[in-house]
Design a protein around this motif. Structure first.
Motif, PDB file in Angstrom:
ATOM      1  N   LYS A  54       0.835  -1.208   0.000  1.00 48.52           N
ATOM      2  CA  LYS A  54       0.000   0.000   0.000  1.00 48.52           C
ATOM      3  C   LYS A  54       0.868   1.255   0.000  1.00 48.52           C
ATOM      4  O   LYS A  54       0.602   2.218  -0.739  1.00 48.52           O
ATOM      5  CB  LYS A  54      -0.913  -0.019   1.226  1.00 48.52           C
ATOM      6  N   ARG A  96       2.403   1.840  -3.386  1.00 50.52           N
ATOM      7  CA  ARG A  96       1.441   2.405  -4.338  1.00 50.52           C
ATOM      8  C   ARG A  96       1.247   3.898  -4.104  1.00 50.52           C
ATOM      9  O   ARG A  96       1.162   4.684  -5.057  1.00 50.52           O
ATOM     10  CB  ARG A  96       0.105   1.674  -4.204  1.00 50.52           C
ATOM     11  N   GLN A 104       6.510   0.729  -6.835  1.00 50.34           N
ATOM     12  CA  GLN A 104       6.270  -0.651  -6.441  1.00 50.34           C
ATOM     13  C   GLN A 104       7.603  -1.398  -6.443  1.00 50.34           C
ATOM     14  O   GLN A 104       7.932  -2.147  -7.354  1.00 50.34           O
ATOM     15  CB  GLN A 104       5.263  -1.330  -7.373  1.00 50.34           C
ATOM     16  N   SER A 142       0.041 -11.060  -4.544  1.00 49.09           N
ATOM     17  CA  SER A 142      -0.244 -10.578  -5.888  1.00 49.09           C
ATOM     18  C   SER A 142      -0.072  -9.063  -5.952  1.00 49.09           C
ATOM     19  O   SER A 142       0.022  -8.383  -4.925  1.00 49.09           O
ATOM     20  CB  SER A 142      -1.673 -10.954  -6.289  1.00 49.09           C
ATOM     21  N   ARG A 143      -0.047  -8.524  -7.139  1.00 49.29           N
ATOM     22  CA  ARG A 143       0.082  -7.082  -7.311  1.00 49.29           C
ATOM     23  C   ARG A 143      -1.148  -6.340  -6.793  1.00 49.29           C
ATOM     24  O   ARG A 143      -1.092  -5.128  -6.552  1.00 49.29           O
ATOM     25  CB  ARG A 143       0.315  -6.750  -8.790  1.00 49.29           C
ATOM     26  N   GLU A 144      -2.251  -7.060  -6.627  1.00 48.56           N
ATOM     27  CA  GLU A 144      -3.471  -6.463  -6.084  1.00 48.56           C
ATOM     28  C   GLU A 144      -3.524  -6.559  -4.564  1.00 48.56           C
ATOM     29  O   GLU A 144      -4.487  -6.101  -3.942  1.00 48.56           O
ATOM     30  CB  GLU A 144      -4.706  -7.144  -6.680  1.00 48.56           C
ATOM     31  N   GLU A 147      -3.488  -9.455  -2.801  1.00 47.82           N
ATOM     32  CA  GLU A 147      -4.122 -10.686  -2.335  1.00 47.82           C
ATOM     33  C   GLU A 147      -3.041 -11.714  -2.014  1.00 47.82           C
ATOM     34  O   GLU A 147      -2.036 -11.823  -2.719  1.00 47.82           O
ATOM     35  CB  GLU A 147      -5.072 -11.231  -3.398  1.00 47.82           C
TER      36      GLU A 147
END
Length: 341
Positions: free
Chosen positions: A80, A83, A88, A313-315, A317
């Motif tokens: 977070k 981002r 990243q 993951s990049r999201e 998760e």
């Protein structure tokens, strides 16, 4: 006829004999009961001990799962923050990499948690592509890594043969079922991706000394095609990227990285240490997706160890690749105390 003297023991009253036999039977019965009771008490004590041990281990394991969840939160917050900063990037200057966390438990126990990056290592499962072809870039990097580590008794082609689906040695330096079936006990080559780095112990020519030297620089990730995070790579892994990179150059690169992390692979390959080498960014990255969360729970006079391999993951998760309770002595970083505040 000569009468027997009064009080002679040659004959006993039948009632007396029956009473004696009854007493003997009672004593035998009591001895049997005592023996059975003692055995039952011992068995019951063992069962109580086992139940207590199982309960303590289960509770310790659940605390370790809580430590795993704590690590997920740390890694999620890291993503977070990256981002928000539009960077990243994962690097060795981040707190989660530098320290192990120490969390006190209510009953006087302690939970130790350490996050180890796996993306800065060479993925053994990159050796063979999903179509069964040998990835020459990874093969050459592993070959150079063995040379850098001074390992001569094991050849990278044995690693390839362990992963590839066929039963034919890739070269004279490879090893397939023919070599392994002659061992005692006999076994076969896996002919599938590595599920754990510990499988290296089964490779032809491998010794414990070689395994311990190689282990910190390789990983067995559940997918192929992963990149090496150059912000996390060891000096030995950096040297494996090209045959002309020296130890001094690798150390200089690490020093530069400590001063300012690489925001992209182009910044890395453009370093003056690599001038004239034609180093390409193929198979390189600046962020991490796989981590080992190492937990050691000291509680109720017992120690529970858990190593959880996570994918982020990049999201943001998370998925658990595997959990292992058999690894010990993995907490190696400087401890950092964490309070409830």
């Amino acid at each position: 006829m000569i009468p027997f003297p009064v009080g002679s023991s040659s004959f006993q009253n039948p009632d007396q004999r029956e009473q004696g036999m009854a007493l003997i039977m009672v004593l035998l019965a009591m001895a049997l009961v005592v023996m059975m009771t003692a055995g039952m008490v011992q068995q019951q004590s063992v069962r109580v001990f086992r139940a207590g041990h199982f309960l303590a281990q289960s509770q310790g394991y659940n605390v370790a799962l809580g430590a795993e969840a704590f690590a997920k939160q740390i890694l999620f917050q890291d993503l977070k923050t990256d981002r928000e900063n539009n960077e990243q990037v994962d690097s060795t200057d981040e707190v989660w990499w530098k320290h192990s966390a120490v969390l006190p438990l209510d009953d006087g126990g302690v939970a130790e948690v350490q996050i180890d990056d796996l993306s800065g290592r060479i993925n053994l499962n990159n050796l063979v592509t999903p179509t069964g072809q040998v990835d020459q870039t990874t093969r050459e990097r592993l070959m150079r890594l063995l040379m850098v580590l001074g390992i001569t008794d094991v050849h990278v082609d044995s690693f390839v043969d362990w992963v590839d689906p066929d039963e034919e040695p890739i070269s004279a330096y490879g090893a397939e079922d023919g070599q392994y079936l002659m061992k005692s006990p006999a076994y076969r080559a896996a002919n599938q991706p590595f599920t754990s780095v510990s499988e290296l112990r089964l490779i032809e020519g491998m010794t414990e000394e070689i395994y311990q030297a190689l282990r910190p620089h390789v990983a067995a990730l559940p997918v192929s095609g992963t990149g090496i995070n150059v912000n996390m790579a060891s000096g030995q892994v950096i040297r494996s990227l090209h045959e002309q990179i020296t130890d001094a150059q690798a150390e200089a690169v690490i020093k530069r990285r400590e001063e300012e992390r690489f925001l992209n692979t182009g910044d890395f390959t453009a370093l003056p240490e690599f001038a004239g080498l034609g180093l390409k960014p193929q198979g390189l990255t600046v962020n991490s997706e796989f981590f080992d969360v190492v937990s050691r729970i000291t509680w109720n006079d017992r120690v529970v160890n858990l190593v959880s391999t996570l994918h982020r993951s990049r999201e943001g998760e998370f998925s658990v690749v595997r959990r292992d309770t058999g690894q010990k002595h993995r907490i190696t970083k400087e401890p950092y105390g964490v309070t409830e505040e």
